[in-house]
Design an enzyme around this catalytic site. Sequence first.
Site, PDB file in Angstrom:
ATOM      1  N   LYS A 195       0.845  -1.208   0.000  1.00 33.09           N
ATOM      2  CA  LYS A 195       0.000   0.000   0.000  1.00 33.09           C
ATOM      3  C   LYS A 195       0.874   1.249   0.000  1.00 33.09           C
ATOM      4  O   LYS A 195       0.669   2.163  -0.796  1.00 33.09           O
ATOM      5  CB  LYS A 195      -0.893   0.002   1.255  1.00 33.09           C
ATOM      6  CG  LYS A 195      -1.519   1.347   1.571  1.00 33.09           C
ATOM      7  CD  LYS A 195      -2.385   1.309   2.820  1.00 33.09           C
ATOM      8  CE  LYS A 195      -1.709   1.578   4.126  1.00 33.09           C
ATOM      9  NZ  LYS A 195      -1.344   2.970   4.431  1.00 33.09           N
ATOM     10  N   ASN A 196       1.863   1.276   0.913  1.00 38.45           N
ATOM     11  CA  ASN A 196       2.632   2.511   1.072  1.00 38.45           C
ATOM     12  C   ASN A 196       3.653   2.730  -0.040  1.00 38.45           C
ATOM     13  O   ASN A 196       4.218   3.823  -0.146  1.00 38.45           O
ATOM     14  CB  ASN A 196       3.301   2.535   2.452  1.00 38.45           C
ATOM     15  CG  ASN A 196       2.270   2.751   3.554  1.00 38.45           C
ATOM     16  OD1 ASN A 196       1.115   3.061   3.276  1.00 38.45           O
ATOM     17  ND2 ASN A 196       2.683   2.583   4.804  1.00 38.45           N
ATOM     18  N   ARG A 203      -4.511  10.882   4.839  1.00 37.02           N
ATOM     19  CA  ARG A 203      -3.402  11.833   4.917  1.00 37.02           C
ATOM     20  C   ARG A 203      -2.405  11.680   3.781  1.00 37.02           C
ATOM     21  O   ARG A 203      -1.742  12.641   3.411  1.00 37.02           O
ATOM     22  CB  ARG A 203      -2.673  11.635   6.237  1.00 37.02           C
ATOM     23  CG  ARG A 203      -3.491  11.952   7.441  1.00 37.02           C
ATOM     24  CD  ARG A 203      -2.602  11.804   8.635  1.00 37.02           C
ATOM     25  NE  ARG A 203      -1.365  12.537   8.386  1.00 37.02           N
ATOM     26  CZ  ARG A 203      -1.194  13.798   8.677  1.00 37.02           C
ATOM     27  NH1 ARG A 203      -2.113  14.465   9.280  1.00 37.02           N
ATOM     28  NH2 ARG A 203      -0.062  14.406   8.390  1.00 37.02           N
ATOM     29  N   ARG A 228       1.169  14.703  13.307  1.00 37.17           N
ATOM     30  CA  ARG A 228       1.612  14.510  11.927  1.00 37.17           C
ATOM     31  C   ARG A 228       1.720  15.809  11.122  1.00 37.17           C
ATOM     32  O   ARG A 228       0.973  16.020  10.160  1.00 37.17           O
ATOM     33  CB  ARG A 228       0.704  13.486  11.236  1.00 37.17           C
ATOM     34  CG  ARG A 228       0.655  12.188  12.017  1.00 37.17           C
ATOM     35  CD  ARG A 228      -0.059  11.109  11.294  1.00 37.17           C
ATOM     36  NE  ARG A 228       0.697  10.579  10.180  1.00 37.17           N
ATOM     37  CZ  ARG A 228       0.249   9.619   9.385  1.00 37.17           C
ATOM     38  NH1 ARG A 228      -0.939   9.098   9.573  1.00 37.17           N
ATOM     39  NH2 ARG A 228       0.977   9.176   8.390  1.00 37.17           N
ATOM     40  N   ASP A 278       4.964   0.792  12.053  1.00 31.91           N
ATOM     41  CA  ASP A 278       3.733   0.167  11.550  1.00 31.91           C
ATOM     42  C   ASP A 278       3.551  -1.274  12.038  1.00 31.91           C
ATOM     43  O   ASP A 278       2.518  -1.894  11.755  1.00 31.91           O
ATOM     44  CB  ASP A 278       3.707   0.205  10.011  1.00 31.91           C
ATOM     45  CG  ASP A 278       3.501   1.615   9.481  1.00 31.91           C
ATOM     46  OD1 ASP A 278       3.069   2.486  10.259  1.00 31.91           O
ATOM     47  OD2 ASP A 278       3.783   1.846   8.288  1.00 31.91           O
ATOM     48  N   VAL A 294       8.851   7.095  16.545  1.00 31.22           N
ATOM     49  CA  VAL A 294       8.438   7.729  15.283  1.00 31.22           C
ATOM     50  C   VAL A 294       7.147   8.523  15.503  1.00 31.22           C
ATOM     51  O   VAL A 294       7.059   9.698  15.139  1.00 31.22           O
ATOM     52  CB  VAL A 294       8.278   6.683  14.154  1.00 31.22           C
ATOM     53  CG1 VAL A 294       7.831   7.360  12.861  1.00 31.22           C
ATOM     54  CG2 VAL A 294       9.593   5.942  13.932  1.00 31.22           C
ATOM     55  N   ARG A 334      -8.589  -0.436   5.264  1.00 30.14           N
ATOM     56  CA  ARG A 334      -7.760   0.583   4.614  1.00 30.14           C
ATOM     57  C   ARG A 334      -6.424  -0.005   4.177  1.00 30.14           C
ATOM     58  O   ARG A 334      -5.818   0.490   3.234  1.00 30.14           O
ATOM     59  CB  ARG A 334      -7.495   1.740   5.575  1.00 30.14           C
ATOM     60  CG  ARG A 334      -8.707   2.594   5.869  1.00 30.14           C
ATOM     61  CD  ARG A 334      -8.332   3.742   6.758  1.00 30.14           C
ATOM     62  NE  ARG A 334      -7.056   4.290   6.307  1.00 30.14           N
ATOM     63  CZ  ARG A 334      -6.114   4.802   7.095  1.00 30.14           C
ATOM     64  NH1 ARG A 334      -6.300   4.878   8.376  1.00 30.14           N
ATOM     65  NH2 ARG A 334      -4.988   5.264   6.602  1.00 30.14           N
TER      66      ARG A 334
END
Length: 425
Positions: A22-23, A93, A122, A310, A332, A402
């Site tokens: 996904k990322n 985002r 963020r 993550d 993070v 998601r």
Amino acid sequence: MDIFRIEGPVRLSGTVNVNGSKNASLPIMAAAILAAGKSVIKSVPYLSDISVFGQLLCQLGCELDRSPNGDLCIDSDVIDNPIGEYDIVRRMRASICILGPVLARYGRVEVSMPGGCAIGDRPVDIHLRGLAELGAKIHLKNGNIVAEAPRGGLKGKDIFMGGPFGSTVLGTANVLMAATLAKGKTVIESAACEPEISDLANCLNKMGAKITGIGSPRLIIEGVKQLQPVEYQVIPDRIEAGTFMVAAAITSGKLHIQNCRLDDMMAVVDRLRNIGVTVEAAEGGCVVTRKGSIKPADITTQPHPGFPTDLQAQFMALLSLAKGNSIVIEKVFPDRFMHIAELNRMAANLRKEGPTVIVAGVKKLIAAPVMASDLRASAALVLAGMVAQGTTVVNRVYHIDRGYERIEERLNLVGAKISRVAEAS
Ligand code: EPU
């Protein structure tokens, strides 16, 4: 809104296949904006975040299509509405990563300023600073970031992109994409080294960009006049792979995880082996097995190649069952702990002290109704639900949709008992 009913405990066994990342897909979809014409992106997962990002690209003027074999085709011939509306940005985002490519292609871009979310504040200050270094004039108008390129176009520069929490993934993506079409040479120092950024850079080079230093914290970009549309295959999703690894470990199971690059996951594999989980390389991926008890561990999340934030929530679920006390430090997103209260509802023993969590191992987890708060927190609840005694109900599973495609069907094929139920409103 759907809920999950999870029967536990189960022991997983069999083969699971990891989908495309996904990322990696999201910034690569944004990169298609940089070249007029039709790009084809392969292995893009079917996820709600991908659909939302697709809608955003359509608003800009692109046309999107899924071919029968699943390839995602993006026709970016026309970009005539360079605006990322609040309505989409508030839902996702990652919409911020159109900033760099639209600015570089169109000379002007307006994107709604993202607000905070369940995992923290963020900010996007480093994205904006980087683009300003390339010559963009940036101001805020009615909650929108407006960036304009100077008359002669963006200009390459040496840019330091470190921030209080290290490098920024999407900030690096934005400045990298903009720099490919800037005049002259750009150096991004303290660039994010995440495999998803390397994948983006490799894709950009296939489009005709000139990027070196890929995978390192110093990216060097020689600007080119234009880029060409591309056909590109995204890398496997290392976070989904890591979630399956924890699924095998937490259920004392054995999973053959296919389409997984262990090379991108050394910190994760190291932690798993340290706590007594066996991870063996196997054809196209690895086999993860747990036989004995789980040993406690210290985990500190960091930008890549450190332990990924993550996977923090998923590992916390796993360490809840360790024989002894573990320490998890989130470096993070220091507020990314919404799952703690929910895991405690399942009889875990987690105590937060600032960005540190003390995980006192318990003998067993007990099913409870729990609330998913964000993507990775919901994955942790599903993992916990598979070993908890009884029926766990996870509310708001749209969070998990998601980032994980039909997770319940895929886990059920290897022994989970998860049903998706439409909740009566
Ligand atoms: N930060 C700043 N200023 C900035 C940008 C970031 O201070 O301008 C701070 C952030 O607040 C955070 C740290 O820097 O403390 C790192 O944030 P980063 O910018 O790297 O995060 P991101 O690019 O917005 C991506 C992933 C996240 C993942 C993080 C960190 C995508 C679409 N999102 O976000 O993924 O957690 O990198 O690895 O790639 C997820 O998939 O569940 C997810 C949240």
